[in-house]
Motif scaffolding. Structure first.
Motif, short mmCIF file in Angstrom:
data_model
loop_
_atom_site.label_atom_id
_atom_site.label_comp_id
_atom_site.label_asym_id
_atom_site.label_seq_id
_atom_site.Cartn_x
_atom_site.Cartn_y
_atom_site.Cartn_z
N UNK A 62 36.07 10.96 57.78
CA UNK A 62 37.37 11.01 57.10
C UNK A 62 38.16 9.74 57.37
N UNK A 63 38.13 9.25 58.60
CA UNK A 63 38.86 8.04 58.95
C UNK A 63 38.23 6.81 58.29
N UNK A 64 36.90 6.74 58.32
CA UNK A 64 36.23 5.54 57.83
C UNK A 64 36.04 5.48 56.33
N UNK A 65 35.81 6.62 55.69
CA UNK A 65 35.48 6.64 54.26
C UNK A 65 36.53 7.38 53.44
N UNK A 98 44.39 11.87 52.47
CA UNK A 98 43.83 10.93 53.42
C UNK A 98 44.17 11.35 54.84
N UNK A 99 43.68 10.58 55.79
CA UNK A 99 43.98 10.88 57.19
C UNK A 99 45.45 10.62 57.48
N UNK A 100 46.12 9.92 56.58
CA UNK A 100 47.56 9.68 56.75
C UNK A 100 48.37 10.91 56.37
N UNK A 152 45.66 20.25 62.84
CA UNK A 152 45.37 19.02 62.09
C UNK A 152 46.58 18.55 61.29
N UNK A 153 47.20 19.44 60.55
CA UNK A 153 48.26 19.03 59.63
C UNK A 153 49.58 18.74 60.35
N UNK A 203 51.59 17.79 43.67
CA UNK A 203 50.21 17.33 43.67
C UNK A 203 50.09 15.90 44.20
N UNK A 204 51.19 15.19 44.30
CA UNK A 204 51.17 13.81 44.79
C UNK A 204 51.21 13.84 46.31
N UNK A 205 50.07 13.60 46.93
CA UNK A 205 50.00 13.72 48.39
C UNK A 205 50.52 12.46 49.09
N UNK A 206 50.40 11.31 48.47
CA UNK A 206 50.90 10.09 49.07
C UNK A 206 52.37 9.96 48.67
N UNK A 207 53.26 10.29 49.57
CA UNK A 207 54.67 10.32 49.20
C UNK A 207 55.51 9.73 50.33
N UNK A 208 56.71 9.33 49.95
CA UNK A 208 57.68 8.87 50.93
C UNK A 208 58.75 9.93 51.08
N UNK A 209 59.31 10.05 52.26
CA UNK A 209 60.36 11.03 52.47
C UNK A 209 61.61 10.63 51.70
N UNK A 210 62.28 11.59 51.05
CA UNK A 210 63.49 11.27 50.31
C UNK A 210 64.61 10.83 51.23
N UNK A 211 65.54 10.09 50.68
CA UNK A 211 66.69 9.64 51.46
C UNK A 211 67.53 10.85 51.87
N UNK A 212 68.07 10.85 53.08
CA UNK A 212 68.86 12.00 53.52
C UNK A 212 70.13 12.16 52.69
#
Length: 542
Positions: A88-91, A370-372, A415-416, A521-530
């Protein structure tokens, strides 16, 4: 394969038999590679692999749950779990999907090897391979350490048979040790690799010392593991009496096998009725000693399946040679049209298998992150992902916290949400003070068992469980967010926090009211502004 073997396969499948076997393999690979990474135990497997890599050792005490401080824990599947994590980390997730595709191919190939060593007819090999896939994938179609046991056991049957009969031993004993060690480092049922040693007693090897050398090669593999001197403690931990395993158990795979087979409808469990009549199908073809030995294996598997539905896999692995003998007794079709129809049917079945999970592969909600992001589409637990994302954005992870949750959700936490410590997860050795809340209880029961919530910092629970009502009225607790369940009946999941913990761990203050958290469904996300909020009431904690 010898020229004679090739000729037999050509007669069974036609001139293009090699291409057909390749097609079977490609279909199995496609089926495995498109299955979602949804096994409920995969998060803990990945968390274990991560722990092993970070600590450069295997765990011997509890690494996650706050309800088992310093209690023993043996990660007997550490080898394959570390491999999962490194892939998972490498690929990325695609690497785990490819590994699952190769696993499906290996499940079929292991029976192909056993069939060749045993001298089965091609159609016997195909039928046994198909049954092997039905049983094993019916039990666990997802990425799971158990697959190593399911691949290795047919190989051990083949290796023991070859080591017994070959004129001169060369690589057979080291291969037995290697396969045995692989199973011992991935699954707790590694003693099943000793079952094929009955072949040494059904027909004694010409060189009698092999009666010792072959079992010894297997046993040596069992001790090529960091837990070699802890096997007794490991079995004592995992097989000790536990509220979760006591009947009636709430865990599906521990329910009685025949009860499940009769109520599950059309499923892989129907194979059990075929296994049930095996002794009467093949008994006349065995002598007294063979009947006693194979009968013992059959009875052991029968008993395990009767006690728990997950025992079907064990039953099958123990009786593969008997099942093959029963299929060998069936006459082969002599008409060319029947043989052609037979080949076409098998090709159609494998083609259908290859497309089974195509629709699921296109579902964005079932795509692992991803692992992120650490998202996994875990059965029964992926519904808490909106809560996990909200915690990621609003909690100082260095503070940590004691989470009270359920059996299903807790398995996702190591894990999560690695900065939290769960009260319970998908393992079955938690103390009754924790586990009894997950079991059945009578509706007129005077006292309903509750998990240890009074010393917890936050909770993630279905809103319908008894503890949810307690937390809604408990001093110092507040329900701050809800999201929807994705599986089963329509219901909601809530997040509760204590005021005392939020003052230490929260990024700012909480908004009034209940926050609805939709699924994305968008897993790569940034946290919203407070945004501007009001403080959580502190009077109950001060």
């Amino acid at each position: 394969m010898t020229q004679t073997t090739k000729a037999v396969w050509r007669q069974a499948l036609g001139p293009a038999w090699e291409l057909q076997l390749v097609f079977f393999g490609l279909c199995l690979f496609a089926a495995g590679a498109t299955v979602p990474l949804a096994d409920p135990d995969l998060p803990i497997h990945l968390a274990t692999g991560e722990w092993v890599m970070k600590n450069r050792s295997v765990p011997f005490t509890e690494p996650w749950a706050w309800t088992r401080p310093n209690a023993p824990f043996f990660a007997y599947s550490w080898a394959i779990e570390t491999l999962y994590y490194l892939i998972l980390v490498g690929v990325g997730p695609i690497g785990l999907h490819l590994l699952q595709g190769l696993t499906y191919v290996a499940l079929g190939a292991s029976i192909l090897v056993l069939g060749q060593v045993s001298g089965w007819r091609p159609w016997t090999t195909i039928v046994i391979a198909a049954t092997h896939l039905i049983v094993t994938l019916g039990a666990t179609p997802f990425l799971r350490p158990q697959a190593i046991l399911l691949i290795a056991t047919p190989l051990v049957w083949a290796l023991v048979l070859r080591a017994r009969d070959v004129e001169r031993l060369r690589w057979e004993l080291p291969a037995l040790t290697l396969v045995s060690a692989a199973v011992a480092n991935t699954h707790l049922l590694f003693p099943l690799t000793a079952a094929p040693c009955v072949l040494l007693l059904t027909r004694l090897p010409e060189r009698r010392r092999r009666l010792v050398l072959i079992p010894l090669a297997i046993v040596v593999g069992w001790f090529l593991t960091p837990y070699a001197v802890h096997w007794v403690d490991t079995y004592r931990l995992y097989f000790a009496p536990n509220a979760l395993l006591s009947p009636p158990t709430p865990i599906a795979e521990y329910k009685p096998g025949f009860t499940m087979a009769l109520t599950a409808g059309v499923s892989s469990l129907l194979v059990c009725f075929g296994l049930l009549v095996l002794p009467w199908l093949v008994g006349a073809r065995y002598d007294v000693r063979e009947r006693a030995l194979y009968g013992f294996l059959w009875l052991a598997g029968f008993t395990m399946f009767a006690l728990a539905v997950r025992g079907l896999v064990v039953w099958w692995l123990l009786v593969i040679p008997c099942a093959a003998l029963a299929v060998e007794a069936l006459p082969e079709p002599s008409l060319a049209t029947v043989r052609t129809a037979q080949r076409g049917l098998v090709l159609a079945i494998f083609a259908a298998v290859g497309m089974l999970a195509v629709e699921e592969a296109r579902d964005p909600s079932l795509r692992a992150g991803s692992v992120t992001t650490r998202f996994l589409p875990s059965m029964n637990a992926r519904a808490i992902e909106p809560i996990a994302e909200w915690l990621d954005c609003n909690v100082r992870k260095s503070v940590g916290g004691r989470l009270v949750t359920t059996f299903n959700y807790g398995g996702y936490v190591p894990w999560r949400l690695p900065y939290l410590s769960e009260s319970i997860d998908g393992r079955t050795f938690f103390p009754d003070s924790v586990a009894k809340a997950e079991t059945y209880f009578r509706p007129n029961q005077a006292a309903i068992p509750l998990p240890p919530w009074k010393t917890a910092d936050l909770a993630i629970l279905p809103v319908g469980v008894p503890l949810a009502g307690v937390l809604d009225t408990a001093a110092g607790w507040r329900r701050v967010a809800i999201t929807s369940q994705l599986e089963g009946r329509a219901s909601m999941i809530g997040l509760w926090v204590t005021g005392r913990w939020w003052l230490r761990a929260g990024n700012g203050t909480l908004a009034p009211g209940l926050l609805p958290l939709p699924h994305r469904f968008d897993r790569e996300h940034a946290c919203p502004a407070p945004s501007a909020t009001t403080e959580l009431e502190r009077s109950n904690d001060e």
